[in-house]
Design a protein around this motif. Structure first.
Motif, PDB file in Angstrom:
ATOM      1  N   TYR A 144      15.007 -97.644  73.981  1.00  0.00           N
ATOM      2  CA  TYR A 144      14.581 -97.671  72.496  1.00  0.00           C
ATOM      3  C   TYR A 144      13.906 -95.818  72.192  1.00  0.00           C
ATOM      4  O   TYR A 144      13.298 -95.080  71.196  1.00  0.00           O
ATOM      5  N   TYR A 145      12.227 -96.200  73.393  1.00  0.00           N
ATOM      6  CA  TYR A 145      11.368 -96.275  73.302  1.00  0.00           C
ATOM      7  C   TYR A 145      11.958 -93.990  73.472  1.00  0.00           C
ATOM      8  O   TYR A 145      10.909 -92.712  72.904  1.00  0.00           O
ATOM      9  N   ALA A 146      12.639 -94.179  74.596  1.00  0.00           N
ATOM     10  CA  ALA A 146      13.071 -92.797  75.668  1.00  0.00           C
ATOM     11  C   ALA A 146      13.975 -91.762  74.795  1.00  0.00           C
ATOM     12  O   ALA A 146      14.006 -90.994  73.793  1.00  0.00           O
ATOM     13  N   SER A 147      14.564 -92.902  73.120  1.00  0.00           N
ATOM     14  CA  SER A 147      15.224 -91.745  72.861  1.00  0.00           C
ATOM     15  C   SER A 147      14.546 -91.140  71.622  1.00  0.00           C
ATOM     16  O   SER A 147      14.759 -90.306  70.417  1.00  0.00           O
ATOM     17  N   GLU A 148      13.461 -91.140  71.567  1.00  0.00           N
ATOM     18  CA  GLU A 148      12.236 -90.581  70.265  1.00  0.00           C
ATOM     19  C   GLU A 148      11.747 -89.750  71.546  1.00  0.00           C
ATOM     20  O   GLU A 148       9.907 -89.864  70.909  1.00  0.00           O
ATOM     21  N   ASP A 149      11.419 -89.634  72.241  1.00  0.00           N
ATOM     22  CA  ASP A 149      10.661 -88.745  73.541  1.00  0.00           C
ATOM     23  C   ASP A 149       9.656 -89.578  73.960  1.00  0.00           C
ATOM     24  O   ASP A 149       8.350 -88.778  73.628  1.00  0.00           O
ATOM     25  N   VAL A 150       9.350 -90.649  73.719  1.00  0.00           N
ATOM     26  CA  VAL A 150       8.156 -91.234  74.324  1.00  0.00           C
ATOM     27  C   VAL A 150       8.782 -92.089  75.843  1.00  0.00           C
ATOM     28  O   VAL A 150       9.087 -92.721  75.704  1.00  0.00           O
ATOM     29  N   TYR A 151       7.563 -91.526  76.377  1.00  0.00           N
ATOM     30  CA  TYR A 151       7.124 -92.239  77.364  1.00  0.00           C
ATOM     31  C   TYR A 151       6.052 -92.323  78.091  1.00  0.00           C
ATOM     32  O   TYR A 151       4.936 -91.885  78.555  1.00  0.00           O
ATOM     33  N   ALA A 152       5.886 -93.551  77.542  1.00  0.00           N
ATOM     34  CA  ALA A 152       3.925 -93.872  77.256  1.00  0.00           C
ATOM     35  C   ALA A 152       4.283 -95.226  78.161  1.00  0.00           C
ATOM     36  O   ALA A 152       5.130 -95.293  79.350  1.00  0.00           O
ATOM     37  N   MET A 153       2.258 -95.069  78.733  1.00  0.00           N
ATOM     38  CA  MET A 153       1.966 -96.047  79.497  1.00  0.00           C
ATOM     39  C   MET A 153       3.134 -97.492  78.540  1.00  0.00           C
ATOM     40  O   MET A 153       2.676 -98.070  77.504  1.00  0.00           O
ATOM     41  N   TYR A 154       3.563 -98.434  79.633  1.00  0.00           N
ATOM     42  CA  TYR A 154       3.863 -99.373  79.393  1.00  0.00           C
ATOM     43  C   TYR A 154       5.107 -99.628  79.097  1.00  0.00           C
ATOM     44  O   TYR A 154       5.904-100.386  78.070  1.00  0.00           O
ATOM     45  N   GLY A 155       5.575 -98.122  79.309  1.00  0.00           N
ATOM     46  CA  GLY A 155       7.572 -98.435  78.574  1.00  0.00           C
ATOM     47  C   GLY A 155       8.181 -97.196  79.617  1.00  0.00           C
ATOM     48  O   GLY A 155       9.184 -97.019  78.848  1.00  0.00           O
ATOM     49  N   GLY A 156       8.071 -97.486  80.733  1.00  0.00           N
ATOM     50  CA  GLY A 156       8.893 -97.399  81.942  1.00  0.00           C
ATOM     51  C   GLY A 156       9.932 -98.203  82.277  1.00  0.00           C
ATOM     52  O   GLY A 156       9.444 -99.662  81.745  1.00  0.00           O
ATOM     53  N   LEU A 157      10.138 -97.828  83.110  1.00  0.00           N
ATOM     54  CA  LEU A 157      10.891 -98.891  83.922  1.00  0.00           C
ATOM     55  C   LEU A 157      10.297 -99.364  85.799  1.00  0.00           C
ATOM     56  O   LEU A 157      11.358-100.112  86.599  1.00  0.00           O
ATOM     57  N   THR A 158       8.987 -98.829  85.568  1.00  0.00           N
ATOM     58  CA  THR A 158       8.643 -99.224  87.290  1.00  0.00           C
ATOM     59  C   THR A 158       6.816-100.466  86.728  1.00  0.00           C
ATOM     60  O   THR A 158       5.670-100.366  86.591  1.00  0.00           O
ATOM     61  N   PHE A 159       8.111-101.582  87.462  1.00  0.00           N
ATOM     62  CA  PHE A 159       7.319-102.432  86.071  1.00  0.00           C
ATOM     63  C   PHE A 159       6.220-103.124  87.958  1.00  0.00           C
ATOM     64  O   PHE A 159       6.499-103.152  88.896  1.00  0.00           O
ATOM     65  N   TRP A 160       4.726-102.846  87.431  1.00  0.00           N
ATOM     66  CA  TRP A 160       3.938-103.384  88.971  1.00  0.00           C
ATOM     67  C   TRP A 160       3.735-104.744  88.307  1.00  0.00           C
ATOM     68  O   TRP A 160       2.744-106.022  89.052  1.00  0.00           O
ATOM     69  N   SER A 161       4.695-105.335  88.962  1.00  0.00           N
ATOM     70  CA  SER A 161       4.788-106.918  89.037  1.00  0.00           C
ATOM     71  C   SER A 161       5.769-107.593  90.694  1.00  0.00           C
ATOM     72  O   SER A 161       6.905-106.813  90.662  1.00  0.00           O
ATOM     73  N   PRO A 162       5.990-108.447  91.250  1.00  0.00           N
ATOM     74  CA  PRO A 162       5.622-109.730  90.980  1.00  0.00           C
ATOM     75  C   PRO A 162       4.382-109.469  91.997  1.00  0.00           C
ATOM     76  O   PRO A 162       4.064-108.685  92.360  1.00  0.00           O
TER      77      PRO A 162
END
Length: 908
Positions: A144-162
Motif C-alpha cells: 500500500y505504501y510502496a504503491s505511492e513510492d513511500v519507503y518509510a520507517m515502519y513501512g518495510g518488510l524487515t521486522f525487528w521481532s521477536p
C-alpha cells in the motif's frame, strides 16, 4: 506527495537500461559468484543486469549489485535509513519495522496480546496463526505504501521481532516483550512466530523476522548502554542461547539484532566470541545482523563526548572514534547500523578503509547479506511474480483477524485463584473499579499498532451484562501521582468566537503543508474537538508528508476542578497563554472561559513514528475524591470487580519514569502500587466479594490479595479485544486455559541483585524459595485428571525418550488443558544444573468426559544438561524424575501431575 529520488518497479526501466551498458564490465565477478551456486544459471537474461534477473539466486544477484557500488554507496546501504541509488535503480529503504504483537507504529493493525500474554497461551499453533496474520498485514501495508513510492520507517518488510531474551528478573521493564523465563517455551514460541512471519513460499520470504537481542540481555534499562555482563558457560548454554539456537536450527530466520550491553568485556555487537565464534561459527547463522539502535555509537561514546553534545549518553568507551567503531562492528559481523539520532555510523567506513582498519571485501560481505535478504523478499522483482505482493490492503484489521485477536486474548488470561466465586451468575450486578478498568493502554502495551476495535474491560462488561447492571469508578491513581483516566476534552466544553464575538461550538483548526506553520494554511475548518487519527496527512492527502496544525478556541468547563492535560506527541498546549505540561495542574471554574491553543508539528524524520499520525488533547480532573467515588459505586453491587496493576506507561523500554517502584522503565520492587493497595483494602472492608483482574507485563507480588480476595485473574496486556475476553471469562463463557510463563515471586528480596547475570536462584529452574504462583500455574473451570503414565525404568540416554499419559476432562465444561512435562535430575553433577526443567508441553482441547493420550518424544538434548564449561552432558548412570501433568510437580496435586523415575544408561 511523491518523494524525490525514489524508484519502484514501474519506473525502473530507464535506470536499468543505463545499467545494462555497464553489464559487460561487471559480468566477470557475477559469473564467478554463480560458479559456486549450482542452482543458478551461468548467464543472466541479456536485456537486464544480473542483479535484476529473478532467475538467478539472491546471493548471485546481491554479489553482482554490490560489485557495481562505490564504497560510499555501500556504506549508505548499511544504515537503517538506506539511501536510494538512482543510477542502479535502487530505491531508498528503511529497515526498521516492528511486529511484536501486531504490525506496529504504521497506522491501523490488528493488536494481539503482548508477547508475554501470547506465551501464557502455551499454544504453538495459535502463535503460528497470529504471526501469519501479522505478516499478512505487514505485506499488505508495505505494498500500500510502496504503491505511492513511500519507503518509510515502519513501512518495510524487515521486522525487528521477536524478542527472545529470557525474562530472568521481574524488574525488567521489557520483559513484557518476551515469551517468559523458560528457554524451551521461549524457543517454541519463537520458532512458530518466525515461521508465521517469513511464510512458506519456496522462493520468496513473506517478511523477515529478527531474533533479538543477541544474546545476554535482559536489563536493567537505565544502564544498558554501559553495562558489562558476565555469564558463565553453563548459564550461556542452559539459559541465554537455547532459544536462539532453536530458531537457527528449526527456521531460516533472516536476521539477528545484537544488544547494547557489553558481554565479557566487549560490546555485544563487537564481541568476537559472541558474534563470530558463537553466532557465525558454532550456531551457523548466515543471515544479516542489525545493531540495536545506537549500539555502535555506544562503542565510542564517553563522558567527554556526551558533555560536548556529541553523544546522547556516556556508554562503553571501548574505542576512540566513529571509524574504529564502524570497522570493529562490521569485522565482527554486524551488517546494519540502526542509528540513534546521531547519524549513520557506517558512513565512517570509507575513512576506516583508508586508515587500514578494515578492508573493502569485508564491507562487501555485509552489503551482500543485506541485498540477499531484499532479493529474497522480491523487493525488486515484478510484483506479479511475488504472490505475497497480491495481499490486499483490506486484510488489515479484517473480521477474521479481529476474531483471532479475541481468541488469543481468551487463551492468554490466567486464573490465578478462585474460591468458587467465578464464574459469576448471569444476574450479578457489579461495581467496576480501578485505574485499569477503562485504560486503553492496557490493551496495546508497548510496540503497538493502532487498534480498530479496542474494547476495555469496562466496555466489555457493559456489553456483556448491560450498562444498567454496572457502576464504575476509577478509584485511584495507577501509581503515585499518575492518572490513567484521561479522556479527550469533550466537544460540550469546546468553543470559538464567531464574527460577532459569540461563543459557538468547536475549535478553529488550520492545517499546513509543512512542519513549521509556514505560509498560508492549506485547510481551515472548525473541529468539534481535538481527537484525530489520520491515515493520510490532513493538509496534503499524502501517506507520509510532514505537516503542522493549530487548534484554537476556548474551554468552558462544566464543573469546578483542577484539571491536568495530556496532549499527544509533537504538540505544545497553552491555556490562557501559559504553556501547560503533562504534570501541570490547571484550576478551572465552571462556566468560565479559558483560551486554549494546541500546536502540532509533525516531522516525518527521526525519531518520529512516521506512518502513525494522530493528535489528541486529553484531560482529567485531579481534584475529585476518587476513593469516595469508588466506595459510592459499590453500594448497589453484588460483586466488586477491581481492575488494577500497571501499564506500559510505567514499565517498558528506557523510559523517563521515576517514582516509587519504578525507575527508567524498570521496577525497583514488584508490589502493587500503594494507591491501589490502599483502595483494595477499603473495598475489601465493605464486606462485598472483590474479584481482582491484574494487568501487567511482569510479575506482581499479590501477597495480600492472594490471602484476602476470593479470585484473581492475571491479564497481562491482552490486545484490543481484551474487554470482550475478560467479560466472557468472568461470566463463564469459556474455561480459562492460560498458564504462567513466569514465576510470580513474593518479593524481590528473594532474588539476587538485578545486575547479577548468574542464574543462581533465578526463574523456576533455579529458584530455591517459595513462589507466590509457580511457573506453569493456572486454574480452569473444569477438571482434568491424568492417568496411564508410561515412562521406562531404564533408558539409553543417547536415544530419544518416549513418555506418555492420558488426560481426561472429568468436569462438566469443555476446556483446554496445557499438559506440561518436567525433568528433575537426582544426581546433579554441579550446581549449575537446573533444579527442574520443562522438557515438553502441549495444548489439548477436550469435551466433558473426553480423553486424549499425550505422547512426548524427548530428544537426548532435552533430557541432558550442560556442565560448568558449557559442554553438553548425557546423563548416563544417573536417575531422574519425569512428570506429566497440569503444572510443576510439587505445585499441583498428585492427581494433576504423575511422576516416575527413570535410570539413564549408556549404549554400552
Amino acid at each position: 506527495m511523491r518523494r524525490h529520488g525514489i524508484l519502484n518497479k514501474f519506473n525502473l526501466l530507464g535506470a536499468v537500461a543505463s545499467v545494462a551498458l555497464l553489464a559487460g564490465c561487471a559480468t566477470a565477478p557475477a559469473e564467478e559468484a554463480q560458479a559456486d551456486l549450482v542452482e543458478a544459471p551461468v548467464e543472466a537474461t541479456p536485456q537486464i543486469p544480473p542483479y535484476m534477473d529473478a532467475s538467478l539466486s539472491p546471493e548471485a544477484r546481491a554479489k553482482d549489485l554490490v560489485s557495481r557500488m562505490t564504497l560510499e554507496e555501500k556504506a549508505s546501504q548499511m544504515y537503517d535509513k538506506a539511501a536510494a541509488i538512482p543510477r542502479l535503480g535502487i530505491h531508498e529503504y528503511n529497515w526498521w519495522n516492528e511486529a511484536l504483537h501486531g504490525v506496529a507504529r504504521a497506522g491501523h493493525a490488528t493488536v494481539f496480546p503482548q508477547a508475554i500474554g501470547m506465551a501464557a497461551t502455551w499454544d504453538e499453533d495459535l502463535m503460528l496463526d497470529v504471526a501469519t496474520v501479522i505478516s499478512d498485514e505487514g505485506r499488505a501495508k508495505h505494498h500500500y505504501y510502496a504503491s505511492e513510492d513511500v519507503y518509510a520507517m515502519y513501512g518495510g518488510l524487515t521486522f525487528w521481532s521477536p524478542n527472545i531474551n529470557i525474562f530472568r528478573d521481574p524488574r525488567w521493564g521489557r520483559g513484557q516483550e518476551t515469551y517468559g523465563e523458560d528457554p524451551f517455551l521461549t524457543g517454541r514460541m519463537a520458532v512458530n512466530f518466525i515461521s508465521g512471519i517469513q511464510g512458506d513460499d519456496e522462493k520468496y520470504l513473506k517478511a523477515i523476522a529478527t531474533v533479538k537481542h543477541y544474546a545476554v540481555h535482559s536489563g536493567p534499562e537505565p544502564s544498558r548502554h554501559r553495562d558489562d555482563y558476565h555469564a558463565s558457560d553453563a548459564d550461556l548454554w542452559e539459559t541465554y542461547l537455547p532459544a536462539f539456537k532453536m530458531a537457527f536450527d528449526e527456521t531460516d530466520v533472516g536476521s539477528v539484532m545484537c544488544a547494547y550491553n557489553a558481554v565479557w568485556g566487549a560490546p555485544a555487537c563487537g564481541s568476537e566470541r559472541l558474534m563470530v565464534d558463537l553466532l557465525r561459527d558454532e550456531l551457523k547463522f548466515d543471515g544479516y545482523v542489525v545493531s540495536d539502535c545506537g549500539a555502535i555509537g555506544d562503542f565510542y561514546y564517553d563522558e567527554e563526548k556526551h558533555a560536548a553534545g556529541e553523544a546522547p549518553y556516556a556508554a562503553h568507551d571501548y574505542v576512540n572514534t566513529r571509524a574504529e567503531a564502524a570497522a570493529l562492528a562490521v569485522k565482527m559481523g554486524t551488517d546494519l547500523n540502526c542509528g540513534d539520532g546521531e547519524g549513520n555510523k557506517m558512513d565512517a567506513l570509507p575513512d576506516a578503509v583508508a586508515q587500514g582498519l578494515i578492508d573493502e571485501a569485508t564491507i562487501d560481505q555485509s552489503v551482500e547479506r543485506l541485498y540477499t535478504a531484499l532479493f529474497r523478499l522480491g523487493m525488486y522483482d515484478d510484483p506479479a511474480d511475488v504472490h505475497w505482493a497480491q495481499t490486499p490492503h483490506e486484510v488489515v484489521a479484517s473480521e477474521p483477524h479481529i476474531n483471532l485477536s479475541a481468541d488469543a486474548a481468551r487463551q492468554s488470561l490466567v486464573l490465578l485463584k478462585n474460591d468458587g466465586i467465578l464464574p459469576l451468575a448471569a444476574d450479578t450486578k457489579v461495581a467496576v473499579i480501578g485505574p485499569n478498568a477503562d485504560n486503553w493502554w492496557t490493551l496495546v502495551a508497548n510496540y503497538y499498532g493502532r487498534p480498530t476495535q479496542p474494547v476495555t474491560a469496562l466496555e466489555g462488561i457493559k456489553a456483556k451484562i448491560g450498562e444498567e447492571n454496572v457502576t464504575y469508578a476509577v478509584g485511584s491513581t495507577i501509581a503515585g501521582d499518575n492518572y490513567s483516566d484521561y479522556k479527550p476534552v469533550p466537544a460540550s466544553v469546546l468553543f470559538h468566537e464567531d464574527a460577532d464575538g459569540n461563543l459557538v461550538s468547536g475549535v478553529k483548526a488550520a492545517y499546513y503543508d509543512n512542519k513549521e506553520l509556514e505560509g498560508a494554511p492549506t485547510l481551515e475548518q472548525v473541529e468539534s474537538n481535538i481527537d484525530f487519527y489520520w491515515d493520510r496527512t490532513p493538509s496534503t492527502g499524502g501517506l507520509n508528508d510532514e505537516f503542522s496544525a493549530t487548534w484554537e478556541g476556548v474551554i468552558v468547563p462544566e464543573t469546578d476542578g483542577v484539571y491536568r492535560f495530556q496532549p499527544s506527541r509533537w504538540t505544545e498546549v497553552t491555556i490562557n497563554g501559559e504553556t501547560v505540561g503533562e504534570m501541570d495542574n490547571v484550576e478551572m471554574q465552571a462556566g468560565e472561559s479559558y483560551a486554549v491553543r494546541m500546536v502540532l508539528k509533525f516531522d516525518s524524520g527521526w525519531p518520529r513514528d512516521q506512518l502513525d499520525k494522530y493528535a489528541y488533547l486529553n484531560w482529567t480532573d485531579v481534584s475529585r475524591d476518587l476513593e469516595a467515588e469508588a466506595l459510592a459505586a459499590t453500594e448497589g453491587a453484588d460483586v466488586i470487580l477491581f481492575f488494577g496493576g500497571i501499564d506500559a506507561n510505567l514499565e517498558g523500554e528506557e523510559m523517563g519514569v521515576e517514582l516509587d517502584g519504578f525507575l527508567g522503565g524498570d521496577r525497583t520492587h514488584i508490589k502493587l502500587p500503594e494507591s491501589q493497595e490502599k483502595l483494595l483494602k477499603k473495598l475489601h472492608a465493605t464486606g462485598k466479594p472483590v474479584v481482582m483482574v491484574n494487568f501487567s507485563g511482569s510479575a506482581i507480588a499479590l501477597n495480600w490479595e492472594d490471602e484476602n480476595l476470593p479470585a484473581i485473574v492475571q491479564a497481562f496486556y491482552p490486545g484490543e479485544q481484551a474487554g470482550k475476553a475478560i467479560a466472557e471469562l468472568l461470566w463463564g463463557d469459556f474455561s480459562p486455559s492460560g498458564r504462567l510463563p513466569v514465576t510470580f515471586y513474593k518479593s524481590v528480596d528473594d532474588l539476587p541483585d538485578f545486575l547479577d547475570y548468574s542464574m543462581a536462584n533465578r526463574t523456576y529452574k533455579y529458584f530455591e524459595g517459595e513462589p507466590l504462583y509457580a511457573f506453569g500455574h493456572g486454574l480452569s473451570y473444569t477438571d482434568f485428571t491424568y492417568g496411564g503414565l508410561s515412562v521406562p525404568d531404564t533408558h539409553d540416554a543417547s536415544e530419544p525418550l518416549t513418555v506418555s499419559a492420558t488426560v481426561t476432562n472429568s468436569g462438566d465444561m469443555a476446556g483446554k488443558e496445557v499438559v506440561q512435562a518436567y525433568i528433575q535430575h537426582q544426581d546433579r553433577a554441579h550446581e549449575g544444573v537446573p533444579r527442574i526443567e520443562l522438557v515438553a508441553f502441549d495444548v489439548v482441547e477436550l469435551a466433558p468426559g473426553e480423553s486424549a493420550e499425550i505422547q512426548f518424544d524427548l530428544s537426548p538434548d532435552r533430557i541432558g544438561y550442560y556442565d560448568t564449561d558449557g559442554n553438553p552432558v548425557t546423563p548416563e548412570g544417573s536417575t531422574a524424575i519425569l512428570s506429566i501433568g497440569a503444572g510443576q510437580p510439587g505445585f499441583v496435586s498428585d492427581e494433576d501431575a504423575l511422576t516416575a523415575e527413570v535410570t539413564f544408561t549408556s549404549a554400552e
